[in-house]
Structures are given as structure tokens and as C-alpha cells.
Enzyme design. Structure first.
Site, PDB file in Angstrom:
ATOM      1  N   ASP A  67     -33.965  -1.820  28.752  1.00 49.63           N
ATOM      2  CA  ASP A  67     -35.039  -1.283  27.913  1.00 49.63           C
ATOM      3  C   ASP A  67     -36.103  -0.546  28.720  1.00 49.63           C
ATOM      4  O   ASP A  67     -36.149  -0.631  29.948  1.00 49.63           O
ATOM      5  CB  ASP A  67     -35.683  -2.423  27.092  1.00 49.63           C
ATOM      6  N   ASN A 136     -40.033 -15.399  21.967  1.00 52.24           N
ATOM      7  CA  ASN A 136     -39.617 -15.405  20.562  1.00 52.24           C
ATOM      8  C   ASN A 136     -38.101 -15.255  20.415  1.00 52.24           C
ATOM      9  O   ASN A 136     -37.599 -15.004  19.328  1.00 52.24           O
ATOM     10  CB  ASN A 136     -40.336 -14.283  19.797  1.00 52.24           C
ATOM     11  N   HIS A 138     -36.236 -12.906  21.927  1.00 50.22           N
ATOM     12  CA  HIS A 138     -35.687 -11.550  22.064  1.00 50.22           C
ATOM     13  C   HIS A 138     -34.824 -11.425  23.315  1.00 50.22           C
ATOM     14  O   HIS A 138     -35.030 -12.120  24.302  1.00 50.22           O
ATOM     15  CB  HIS A 138     -36.781 -10.466  21.993  1.00 50.22           C
ATOM     16  N   GLU A 143     -36.056  -7.603  18.938  1.00 44.42           N
ATOM     17  CA  GLU A 143     -37.011  -8.586  18.440  1.00 44.42           C
ATOM     18  C   GLU A 143     -36.448  -9.304  17.207  1.00 44.42           C
ATOM     19  O   GLU A 143     -35.525  -8.799  16.555  1.00 44.42           O
ATOM     20  CB  GLU A 143     -38.310  -7.865  18.043  1.00 44.42           C
TER      21      GLU A 143
HETATM   22  C1  F6R Z   1     -36.786  -7.043  29.993  1.00 47.31           C
HETATM   23  C2  F6R Z   1     -36.211  -7.731  28.876  1.00 47.31           C
HETATM   24  C3  F6R Z   1     -36.911  -8.853  28.173  1.00 47.31           C
HETATM   25  C4  F6R Z   1     -37.282 -10.003  29.121  1.00 47.31           C
HETATM   26  C5  F6R Z   1     -38.040 -11.078  28.365  1.00 47.31           C
HETATM   27  C6  F6R Z   1     -38.467 -12.219  29.256  1.00 47.31           C
HETATM   28  O1  F6R Z   1     -35.932  -6.024  30.432  1.00 47.31           O
HETATM   29  O2  F6R Z   1     -35.177  -7.351  28.486  1.00 47.31           O
HETATM   30  O3  F6R Z   1     -36.059  -9.333  27.168  1.00 47.31           O
HETATM   31  O4  F6R Z   1     -36.126 -10.534  29.687  1.00 47.31           O
HETATM   32  O5  F6R Z   1     -39.177 -10.525  27.757  1.00 47.31           O
HETATM   33  O6  F6R Z   1     -39.397 -11.765  30.176  1.00 47.31           O
HETATM   34  P1  F6R Z   1     -39.938 -12.712  31.335  1.00 47.31           P
HETATM   35  O7  F6R Z   1     -38.803 -12.908  32.288  1.00 47.31           O
HETATM   36  O8  F6R Z   1     -41.069 -11.925  31.951  1.00 47.31           O
HETATM   37  O9  F6R Z   1     -40.373 -13.973  30.678  1.00 47.31           O
END
Ligand code: F6R
Length: 252
Positions: A67, A136, A138, A143
Site C-alpha cells: 500500500d 482493527n 486490516h 479496512e
Molecule cells: C502497512 C500495512 C498495514 C500494517 C498495519 C500494522 O503496509 O499494510 O496493514 O501492517 O497497519 O502496522 P504496525 O506494524 O505499525 O502496527
């Protein structure tokens, strides 16, 4: 599904990095799906270390990231392109032209998304996808929603994600409200999926994702259909699973 419980973040990161290294050893031209966020940083540190010691080369690998924020250029310090360069790419021998991240500055969402899906398809899909998980549930920026987004899309970030990611920005208002994200299809079709999860604040959502109902309201729950899924977590993140389903946990 394998659930591997490591005592702490360092051990978890080394274990997960080992899966990636094994993938690259056995298929040097692997297509690696990569993630950003804080959790995979330790994984990348290990890969860099092994590369610097001469054990591991990425010269024939191709990467596709999950992303990118809309509106941030690749040289913006909070963009995911910048993150990947700083945390991994510039320290290893991957060819810049073999690294792919949606272009956050391109407003033509239809073109960006269609091109990203075509790219992944033309590569024959993803060999190994590395994932984190949002508070959440994702994965990528898919989302919670009424349906699973299958293809790459431009999505509105939820308030929970904006708040969680505001720690990387000066002010919450600076967090972009939209992002391009790979869809669920290439993730679940990856030949292997490695998820890393760390910290107490993820214990409930990882439990719900792996043992609750499969629902688009918990996007990571779709991973229950992935045969070749390895979840590497630290003791805090896997505390509820270890308590309720001790028989499904391996220890490292
Ligand atoms: C980022 C991504 C997100 C993160 C998620 C957890 O490329 O795909 O899904 O993996 O937001 O982020 P952290 O590791 O910062 O808790």
C-alpha cells in the site's frame, strides 16, 4: 496454519526473516509482497544483516508493496516508498526497478489500481507475502467493510487507522485520509503468507482474526482460508491464543 510464539519481538523478527531468507535461497527470483508499519522493521533488520554478512542476495528478487498513502510523494518521509527505501531497499542489492509500490501522487485511481493488478498478475502472483495487522484487523489498507475488496483500490482510511498511524506524523491532521491498497485476492493467493504481530494491543484482534468468524468486518479473518499461513507473534500478541488454544501454538 502455523502459529509460532516467540518470547519477544527480536526472536519473532528473526524467525519471520528466516522464512523470507529460505524463500529467497530456494527461489532467487522470488516475488516478495512486502509490508510497512513498525512490526516488520525487525524482520528487515535481520535481512539487511544477513545480506551484509554475504549470506543473502536479493539481486533477482521482485517486490510488490501492499500500500501507499494517496497524496504523498516517494520522497515524503512518511510515504511507504520512503519507508521501504530507508528500512530495507537501500541496504540490500535489490534493483530499484524491481521494487513496486503504488504511486501515491497519481490521482488517476482507476489507472493506478488496474496497473497494479496487471503487474501482480504479470509476475505470476506473489511467492511470499509478509503482513502486519492493524488494530482493527486490516491487512494492507483493506479496512473493515461490508465486503472483502478483491482488487487494488483507493480506500478511505478509518478513524482507528488514522489515529494509530498518527504516531508517525507531527499532527493527526497530517495523516492522509486515503490510500491505495492491494486487494485481498493476491494476498490470499500468495504461495506463502507470513504475518508478524507484536504487542498486547494486538492480542484480541489476532485471536479474533484466526479463531473468530471469517467476516469482512475483520479483514484478516480471510487468512483462515490460506493453507500456507505462518503467524509469527511475540508472547504479548499471542497471549489470548496461547491461553485459549495452547495446542495450536508452536514455541520458538
Ligand atoms: C502497512 C500495512 C498495514 C500494517 C498495519 C500494522 O503496509 O499494510 O496493514 O501492517 O497497519 O502496522 P504496525 O506494524 O505499525 O502496527
Amino acid at each position: 496454519m502455523r502459529i509460532i510464539l516467540a518470547e519477544n519481538y527480536e526472536i519473532m523478527s528473526k524467525k519471520a526473516a528466516g522464512f523470507i531468507a529460505a524463500q529467497v535461497y530456494t527461489k532467487p527470483d522470488s516475488v516478495l509482497g512486502l509490508a510497512t508499519g513498525s512490526t516488520p522493521v525487525g524482520v528487515y533488520d535481520n535481512l539487511i544483516d544477513w545480506h551484509k554478512k554475504g549470506y543473502l542476495s536479493f539481486k533477482d528478487c521482485i517486490t510488490v508493496n501492499l500500500d501507499e498513502y494517496c497524496g504523498l510523494s516517494a520522497d515524503h518521509p512518511q510515504s511507504y516508498a520512503y519507508f521501504m527505501n530507508e528500512k530495507l531497499f537501500r541496504h540490500i542489492d535489490i534493483k530499484p526497478e524491481n521494487t513496486h509500490i503504488p504511486d501515491g501522487l497519481n490521482d488517476d485511481a482507476d489507472a493506478v489500481c488496474a496497473a497494479y493488478d496487471r503487474l501482480i498478475e504479470s509476475l505470476g502472483g506473489i511467492d511470499l507475502q509478509l503482513l502486519g495487522i492493524g488494530n482493527n484487523g486490516h491487512i494492507g489498507f483493506n479496512e473493515p467493510d461490508k465486503y472483502f475488496r478483491m482488487d487494488t483500490g483507493k480506500v478511505d482510511l478509518t478513524l482507528s487507522t488514522i489515529k494509530a498511524n498518527s504516531r508517525f506524523f507531527e499532527r493527526e491532521e497530517d495523516v492522509p485520509r486515503q490510500a491505495y491498497t492491494m486487494g485481498i485476492r493476491p494476498i490470499v493467493q500468495a504461495k506463502q503468507v507470513i504475518m508478524v504481530v507484536s504487542g498486547k494491543q494486538k492480542a484480541e484482534i489476532i485471536y479474533e482474526s484466526l479463531f473468530g468468524p471469517v467476516t469482512p468486518m475483520v479483514p484478516a479473518s480471510i487468512l483462515q482460508i490460506v493453507q500456507n499461513l505462518v503467524v509469527c507473534g511475540d508472547a504479548d500478541a499471542l497471549s489470548i491464543i496461547a491461553e485459549k488454544h495452547p495446542q495450536s501454538v508452536e514455541f520458538v
